[in-house]
Design a protein around this motif. Structure first.
Motif, PDB file in Angstrom:
ATOM      1  N   ASP A 300       0.849  -1.185   0.000  1.00  0.00           N
ATOM      2  CA  ASP A 300       0.000   0.000   0.000  1.00  0.00           C
ATOM      3  C   ASP A 300       0.889   1.240   0.000  1.00  0.00           C
ATOM      4  O   ASP A 300       2.110   1.150  -0.054  1.00  0.00           O
ATOM      5  CB  ASP A 300      -0.942   0.003   1.212  1.00  0.00           C
ATOM      6  CG  ASP A 300      -0.198  -0.195   2.530  1.00  0.00           C
ATOM      7  OD1 ASP A 300       0.882   0.409   2.700  1.00  0.00           O
ATOM      8  OD2 ASP A 300      -0.683  -0.976   3.382  1.00  0.00           O
ATOM      9  N   ILE A 301       0.255   2.405   0.093  1.00  0.00           N
ATOM     10  CA  ILE A 301       0.973   3.678   0.020  1.00  0.00           C
ATOM     11  C   ILE A 301       1.913   3.877   1.212  1.00  0.00           C
ATOM     12  O   ILE A 301       2.852   4.681   1.148  1.00  0.00           O
ATOM     13  CB  ILE A 301      -0.032   4.856  -0.081  1.00  0.00           C
ATOM     14  CG1 ILE A 301       0.674   6.151  -0.508  1.00  0.00           C
ATOM     15  CG2 ILE A 301      -0.777   5.036   1.230  1.00  0.00           C
ATOM     16  CD1 ILE A 301       1.296   6.105  -1.880  1.00  0.00           C
ATOM     17  N   MET A 302       1.715   3.127   2.292  1.00  0.00           N
ATOM     18  CA  MET A 302       2.572   3.250   3.461  1.00  0.00           C
ATOM     19  C   MET A 302       3.997   2.805   3.161  1.00  0.00           C
ATOM     20  O   MET A 302       4.919   3.111   3.917  1.00  0.00           O
ATOM     21  CB  MET A 302       2.005   2.419   4.629  1.00  0.00           C
ATOM     22  CG  MET A 302       0.622   2.861   5.090  1.00  0.00           C
ATOM     23  SD  MET A 302       0.572   4.613   5.555  1.00  0.00           S
ATOM     24  CE  MET A 302       1.578   4.571   7.039  1.00  0.00           C
ATOM     25  N   GLU A 303       4.184   2.094   2.064  1.00  0.00           N
ATOM     26  CA  GLU A 303       5.522   1.655   1.667  1.00  0.00           C
ATOM     27  C   GLU A 303       6.222   2.664   0.769  1.00  0.00           C
ATOM     28  O   GLU A 303       7.301   2.395   0.246  1.00  0.00           O
ATOM     29  CB  GLU A 303       5.435   0.306   0.953  1.00  0.00           C
ATOM     30  CG  GLU A 303       5.098  -0.865   1.855  1.00  0.00           C
ATOM     31  CD  GLU A 303       5.507  -2.177   1.219  1.00  0.00           C
ATOM     32  OE1 GLU A 303       6.728  -2.426   1.124  1.00  0.00           O
ATOM     33  OE2 GLU A 303       4.607  -2.928   0.809  1.00  0.00           O
ATOM     34  N   PHE A 304       5.621   3.828   0.607  1.00  0.00           N
ATOM     35  CA  PHE A 304       6.168   4.812  -0.336  1.00  0.00           C
ATOM     36  C   PHE A 304       7.610   5.179  -0.015  1.00  0.00           C
ATOM     37  O   PHE A 304       8.473   5.206  -0.906  1.00  0.00           O
ATOM     38  CB  PHE A 304       5.306   6.077  -0.353  1.00  0.00           C
ATOM     39  CG  PHE A 304       5.844   7.137  -1.274  1.00  0.00           C
ATOM     40  CD1 PHE A 304       5.600   7.084  -2.636  1.00  0.00           C
ATOM     41  CD2 PHE A 304       6.632   8.182  -0.782  1.00  0.00           C
ATOM     42  CE1 PHE A 304       6.118   8.050  -3.490  1.00  0.00           C
ATOM     43  CE2 PHE A 304       7.150   9.148  -1.629  1.00  0.00           C
ATOM     44  CZ  PHE A 304       6.888   9.085  -2.983  1.00  0.00           C
ATOM     45  N   ASN A 305       7.907   5.485   1.244  1.00  0.00           N
ATOM     46  CA  ASN A 305       9.264   5.911   1.609  1.00  0.00           C
ATOM     47  C   ASN A 305      10.302   4.828   1.320  1.00  0.00           C
ATOM     48  O   ASN A 305      11.418   5.128   0.878  1.00  0.00           O
ATOM     49  CB  ASN A 305       9.322   6.313   3.079  1.00  0.00           C
ATOM     50  CG  ASN A 305       8.625   7.636   3.351  1.00  0.00           C
ATOM     51  OD1 ASN A 305       8.471   8.459   2.444  1.00  0.00           O
ATOM     52  ND2 ASN A 305       8.187   7.847   4.575  1.00  0.00           N
ATOM     53  N   ARG A 306       9.939   3.579   1.563  1.00  0.00           N
ATOM     54  CA  ARG A 306      10.865   2.481   1.269  1.00  0.00           C
ATOM     55  C   ARG A 306      11.149   2.396  -0.230  1.00  0.00           C
ATOM     56  O   ARG A 306      12.306   2.296  -0.657  1.00  0.00           O
ATOM     57  CB  ARG A 306      10.278   1.145   1.741  1.00  0.00           C
ATOM     58  CG  ARG A 306      11.138  -0.068   1.363  1.00  0.00           C
ATOM     59  CD  ARG A 306      10.439  -1.385   1.626  1.00  0.00           C
ATOM     60  NE  ARG A 306       9.304  -1.624   0.762  1.00  0.00           N
ATOM     61  CZ  ARG A 306       9.409  -2.065  -0.494  1.00  0.00           C
ATOM     62  NH1 ARG A 306      10.601  -2.283  -1.034  1.00  0.00           N
ATOM     63  NH2 ARG A 306       8.323  -2.272  -1.219  1.00  0.00           N
TER      64      ARG A 306
END
Length: 339
Positions: A300-306
């Motif tokens: 999901d978008i929560m993995e954007f920083n990774r």
């Protein structure tokens, strides 16, 4: 005491190596009859490899005149070349090509410094809803991305359709200032088809749309009909287009300021790199990040920083190659890549 001794040894080693390097340069000049600048220009082909060596040589010179030559005004470059030739006792009539090569390198070096200043100025300028030019650019962004959907009001939830967080986009430009807006408008205006497709994918992230556009070979004979139907609706991987664009602007800005983009710009800009070069690089990064996001298959978008950090490292690794040019495969860059 141990740390002091270690530091003392490091300082001594530094000065020893520096003196040794100067002695070596002196010996090589006597043997070849050429100064370091001549050897670089005659032995290294044009592009990032040559320009970066010239820049390092000038900055590392013991002569203040040579050190400051990398920060002169563009209009003073010709005179600076004459000063360098005189200081190095090089006859321009016997070495006419050297002056031309040095001028090309200095135009790139000085141009890069000026580009940083121009980009920084845009980054620091806040979006002002009372400024007609700012408002005009924002509305142009909407028209380029959503030509068939008129904006009903300036303050509207419709802005969320192109990836802003609320009903007034001005609050989203705080981090990157006008630079974020400039880049998004350039992408939407000059690479409209790709920009609209990326926006569409971010809103309706079905694998079928994405694979057909970016990886057409994968669509032929790769899956059975039942598998393809399942894959089409596997899971959503969308993101906020405008917010990601501002974030990629930050990535491009950091690559520029850190000097990492010298490799790219010195290879694609025959003279001084300009804001247009920077904006085209942003378009390339947006396009590549979109494909990278799909390849990474985040939950999901929560993995954007990774995903962003991994993408950043990949671009940095590519730029470590002095032959590297982030050759964009989009319409806006074709005229420059071939220069």
């Amino acid at each position: 005491a141990a740390s002091f001794s270690r530091m003392f040894v490091q300082v001594c080693l530094y000065f020893y190596c520096k003196c040794l390097w100067r002695c070596l340069k002196f010996v090589v000049r006597k043997l070849t009859g050429r100064c370091e600048l001549q050897r670089i220009c005659y032995n290294t082909k044009p592009g990032a490899a040559r320009t970066m060596k010239i820049e390092a040589s000038l900055k590392g010179s013991k002569s203040k005149r040579l050190q400051t030559s990398v920060s002169v005004h563009p209009d003073a470059i010709e005179k600076t070349i004459d000063d360098i030739m005189e200081l190095k006792r090089i006859n321009p009539d016997i070495n006419p090509q050297l002056g031309i090569s040095l001028q090309a390198c200095l135009l790139q070096i000085v141009g890069y410094r000026n580009l940083i200043a121009e980009v920084e100025k845009l980054r620091r300028e806040l979006y002002d809803s009372e400024n007609p030019q700012h408002e005009e650019m924002l509305l142009k962004l909407w028209k380029c991305l959503k030509p068939n959907s008129p904006l009903k009001a300036r303050i509207s939830k419709q802005w969320c359709e192109i990836g802003f967080q609320g009903d007034d986009p001005k609050t989203d430009f705080r981090g990157m200032g006008l630079l974020g807006l400039y880049n998004l408008v350039y992408f939407a205006e000059w690479d409209t088809e790709i920009a609209q497709q990326v926006l569409s994918d971010s809103l309706q992230p079905k694998y079928s749309w994405i694979l057909i556009f970016f990886f057409p070979p994968l669509c032929l004979g790769q899956f059975s009909k039942a598998e393809w139907e399942k894959k089409k609706f596997d899971k959503a991987i969308g993101y906020s287009f405008a917010i990601v664009g501002i974030n990629i602007t930050d990535l491009a800005y950091n690559l520029l300021v850190s000097g990492a983009l010298k490799t790219h710009f010195y290879n694609v800009a025959p003279e001084a790199p300009t804001l247009t070069h920077f904006q085209q690089t942003f378009c390339y990064l947006m396009h590549e990040f979109h494909k990278f996001w799909i390849e990474e298959d985040p939950l999901d978008i929560m993995e954007f920083n990774r995903v962003r950090e991994k993408f950043h490292k990949r671009i940095l690794k590519q730029l470590q190659n002095p032959e590297m040019a982030l050759c964009p495969h989009f319409a806006a860059s074709e005229s420059l890549v071939n220069m």
